[in-house]
Design a protein around this motif. Structure first.
Motif, PDB file in Angstrom:
ATOM      1  N   ASP A 227       0.859  -1.185   0.000  1.00 53.38           N
ATOM      2  CA  ASP A 227       0.000   0.000   0.000  1.00 53.38           C
ATOM      3  C   ASP A 227       0.895   1.234   0.000  1.00 53.38           C
ATOM      4  O   ASP A 227       1.778   1.364   0.846  1.00 53.38           O
ATOM      5  CB  ASP A 227      -0.897  -0.020   1.247  1.00 53.38           C
ATOM      6  N   GLN A 229       1.244   5.311   0.267  1.00 49.76           N
ATOM      7  CA  GLN A 229       0.586   6.539   0.726  1.00 49.76           C
ATOM      8  C   GLN A 229       1.501   7.713   0.401  1.00 49.76           C
ATOM      9  O   GLN A 229       2.631   7.776   0.882  1.00 49.76           O
ATOM     10  CB  GLN A 229       0.307   6.462   2.225  1.00 49.76           C
ATOM     11  N   HIS A 240       2.096  -5.557   3.332  1.00 50.84           N
ATOM     12  CA  HIS A 240       1.297  -6.489   4.128  1.00 50.84           C
ATOM     13  C   HIS A 240       1.751  -7.901   3.770  1.00 50.84           C
ATOM     14  O   HIS A 240       1.923  -8.231   2.590  1.00 50.84           O
ATOM     15  CB  HIS A 240      -0.187  -6.318   3.829  1.00 50.84           C
ATOM     16  N   ARG A 255       3.189  -6.356   9.157  1.00 57.63           N
ATOM     17  CA  ARG A 255       3.395  -5.238   8.233  1.00 57.63           C
ATOM     18  C   ARG A 255       4.839  -4.788   8.326  1.00 57.63           C
ATOM     19  O   ARG A 255       5.492  -4.942   9.369  1.00 57.63           O
ATOM     20  CB  ARG A 255       2.482  -4.065   8.596  1.00 57.63           C
ATOM     21  N   ALA A 346      -7.395  -2.008   7.906  1.00 59.43           N
ATOM     22  CA  ALA A 346      -6.874  -2.386   6.586  1.00 59.43           C
ATOM     23  C   ALA A 346      -6.522  -3.873   6.660  1.00 59.43           C
ATOM     24  O   ALA A 346      -5.405  -4.237   7.018  1.00 59.43           O
ATOM     25  CB  ALA A 346      -5.666  -1.545   6.213  1.00 59.43           C
ATOM     26  N   ARG A 379      -7.613   4.513  -4.367  1.00 62.20           N
ATOM     27  CA  ARG A 379      -6.476   4.189  -3.511  1.00 62.20           C
ATOM     28  C   ARG A 379      -5.389   3.398  -4.246  1.00 62.20           C
ATOM     29  O   ARG A 379      -4.328   3.174  -3.691  1.00 62.20           O
ATOM     30  CB  ARG A 379      -6.941   3.375  -2.297  1.00 62.20           C
ATOM     31  N   VAL A 380      -5.663   2.948  -5.456  1.00 63.49           N
ATOM     32  CA  VAL A 380      -4.647   2.224  -6.215  1.00 63.49           C
ATOM     33  C   VAL A 380      -3.548   3.203  -6.605  1.00 63.49           C
ATOM     34  O   VAL A 380      -3.819   4.217  -7.250  1.00 63.49           O
ATOM     35  CB  VAL A 380      -5.248   1.578  -7.476  1.00 63.49           C
ATOM     36  N   GLY A 399      -6.851  -7.738  -1.800  1.00 64.93           N
ATOM     37  CA  GLY A 399      -6.934  -6.336  -1.414  1.00 64.93           C
ATOM     38  C   GLY A 399      -7.049  -6.147   0.073  1.00 64.93           C
ATOM     39  O   GLY A 399      -6.963  -7.102   0.866  1.00 64.93           O
ATOM     40  N   LEU A 400      -7.237  -4.895   0.467  1.00 58.55           N
ATOM     41  CA  LEU A 400      -7.398  -4.520   1.863  1.00 58.55           C
ATOM     42  C   LEU A 400      -8.853  -4.134   2.103  1.00 58.55           C
ATOM     43  O   LEU A 400      -9.398  -3.260   1.419  1.00 58.55           O
ATOM     44  CB  LEU A 400      -6.488  -3.345   2.219  1.00 58.55           C
ATOM     45  N   ARG A 402     -11.415  -2.168   4.037  1.00 54.39           N
ATOM     46  CA  ARG A 402     -11.388  -0.931   4.828  1.00 54.39           C
ATOM     47  C   ARG A 402     -12.809  -0.505   5.160  1.00 54.39           C
ATOM     48  O   ARG A 402     -13.789  -1.047   4.629  1.00 54.39           O
ATOM     49  CB  ARG A 402     -10.676   0.179   4.047  1.00 54.39           C
ATOM     50  N   GLN A 411      -9.832  -2.008  -1.135  1.00 59.29           N
ATOM     51  CA  GLN A 411      -8.716  -1.370  -1.836  1.00 59.29           C
ATOM     52  C   GLN A 411      -7.913  -2.458  -2.541  1.00 59.29           C
ATOM     53  O   GLN A 411      -7.273  -3.281  -1.887  1.00 59.29           O
ATOM     54  CB  GLN A 411      -7.801  -0.627  -0.857  1.00 59.29           C
ATOM     55  N   LEU A 413      -5.019  -4.564  -4.126  1.00 55.87           N
ATOM     56  CA  LEU A 413      -3.559  -4.648  -4.120  1.00 55.87           C
ATOM     57  C   LEU A 413      -3.040  -5.420  -5.328  1.00 55.87           C
ATOM     58  O   LEU A 413      -1.914  -5.175  -5.785  1.00 55.87           O
ATOM     59  CB  LEU A 413      -3.072  -5.344  -2.841  1.00 55.87           C
TER      60      LEU A 413
END
Length: 464
Positions: A227, A229, A240, A255, A346, A379-380, A399-400, A402, A411, A413
């Motif tokens: 992920d 940010q 992750h 993580r 997440a 969020r990608v 994915g995550l 949320r 989201q 991944l």
């Protein structure tokens, strides 16, 4: 997977969030001269924690704040009550996630007794500034008030033990400064600023930011996805993964994060150039390989304190294979008390057998067994080859899970899809370790050129 639980209501959730929203609205106009509607919001917060050990202190704090005479201790009590409510929302949602996934549930974290913190005087100064903000309210902020954070941040930054608080305070102050004067704001980010204010205030208390307990991890690390940010001046990649201990105990989710400052001209795939030198794990993620860990430090919250000297690249490890074989039995990590917030949820999940529905405006939904799960393609990261159109054409998605704006969202991944009649897996972190992909290579070259120019200019300034 219990897909029916994606949309089932969670008992008490709306009531807890309603009390939080009532208090947050009270902060908009400030607590210096509260109006009747603000007093009602404060009372709602106090009522929501009425059956808890906080009840008496919060009730007193709400009365003092409603009268416009709240001191620091009273504002701290109100912040604690708000945090407790958001924590209860977090706990209810994580319980629901555990029911959805069927994975082993993490234990509850037991905080240690408070201890003396470094920089007590500068933390007290930060607390005073934050209390002044609450009294002025978001509509009462001006450049003079916001500038009061600058000397506090400057005093914190040299002390590594206070870097966490300094970073939060600096970012919060920057957001407020960009919105001054508050009286002219058309729209106030009510929940966000209340979140930041509450967290910043509680982190000034003794023991709140104590370093987590460390142990060591020896075994095999199987990455699931990364992920990214990104902000104007900083970037973070959080990997992750599933960790299989060498001692044969059960697998668990962990993580590993790496962050770096960045110029605003470095974007997209160029971000990896800033992050790669700091963590060898990113190369393993890009190549879909496992890593063998030997005594890697790990916190009791499941965060690896990455040290390249304690890791070596292992065999190929397909994240989808890991998810299908191991993910269902991996234990979720414990959440730290101050991190118990719905925005922090997440949880890695694997979805298959869904139908993709296009909601328009680029919004996608996965339909599973008659139940719908929104997909957050915003969020990608742009630092990888995974694009919304590939998600829309996918047959499986890692994915995550949320929680956002009152509902569960996914989201992505990585996805399994068909490209030119060939089944492929496309990962958001595929370019983390480098790429021969034409688009990724072009972005990397552009970033290299930008960084070279910036380094040259910095060198000239240092020589001047």
């Amino acid at each position: 997977m219990r897909t029916d639980l994606f949309t089932d209501p969670v008992d008490g959730l709306d009531e807890a969030l309603s009390a939080v929203d009532a208090f947050d609205r009270a902060l908009v106009s400030g607590l210096l001269r509260p109006q009747p509607d603000q007093a009602a919001g404060l009372a709602a917060l106090a009522a929501a924690v009425g059956g808890t050990p906080l009840a008496a202190r919060v009730a007193e704090a709400a009365d003092k704040a409603a009268a416009g005479v709240a001191g620091e201790d009273h504002l701290v009590a109100l912040a604690a009550a708000r945090t407790a409510l958001m924590g209860s929302v977090h706990d209810a949602l994580t319980e629901r996630v555990a029911d959805i996934t069927g994975r082993p549930r993490a234990g509850r974290d037991t905080p240690e007794a408070a201890a003396e913190e470094p920089g007590a005087h500068v933390l007290a100064a930060a607390r005073a500034w934050l209390c002044d903000l609450a009294r002025a309210g978001w509509q009462g902020i001006d450049h003079e008030l916001v500038a009061g954070a600058a000397p506090v941040v400057s005093a914190m930054l040299p002390d590594l033990r206070l870097r966490r608080q300094a970073t939060l305070l600096d970012g919060f102050a920057a957001e407020l400064a960009a919105s001054c004067p508050g009286a002219t704001l058309d729209r106030v980010p009510v929940r966000r600023w209340a979140d930041l204010w509450t967290r910043a205030l509680l982190l000034t208390l003794p023991g709140a930011a104590r370093p987590p307990a460390l142990s060591t991890a020896t075994g095999r690390l199987l990455p699931l996805g990364v992920d990214v940010q990104e902000h104007a001046t900083a970037v973070q990649a959080q990997v992750h993964a599933v960790f299989e201990p060498a001692d044969g105990t059960g697998p668990r989710l962990v993580r590993a994060a790496v962050s770096a400052p960045k110029p605003d001209t470095v974007v997209g795939a160029g971000l990896w150039q800033l992050l790669r030198p700091r963590m060898s794990l990113l190369a393993a993620v890009g190549e879909c390989r496992s890593m063998e860990l030997d005594g890697m430090p790990v916190t009791d919250k499941g965060d690896l304190v990455w040290d390249d000297e304690r890791a070596r690249t292992g065999e190929a490890a397909d994240p989808f294979g890991t998810a299908r074989v191991v993910l269902a039995t991996a234990t979720d990590p414990v959440t730290a008390p101050l991190d118990r917030h719905p925005a922090r949820i997440a949880v890695p999940v694997l979805l298959e057998g869904y139908a993709v529905e296009d909601e328009g405006d680029g919004r996608l939904t996965f339909a599973l067994a008659g139940h719908r799960l929104p997909v957050d393609t915003d969020r990608v990261p742009t630092a990888g080859p995974l694009a919304p159109e590939l998600v829309a054409a996918s047959a499986a998605c890692l994915g995550l899970l949320r929680w956002d704006a009152g509902e569960f969202v996914l989201q992505p991944l990585a996805v399994e899809t068909t490209v030119r009649k060939k089944a492929v897996a496309v990962h958001a972190g595929a370019w983390a370790g480098g790429t021969t992909d034409k688009a990724g290579a072009r972005a990397e070259k552009a970033a290299t050129d930008s960084v070279a120019v910036l380094r040259e200019r910095a060198g000239k300034l240092l020589r001047a």
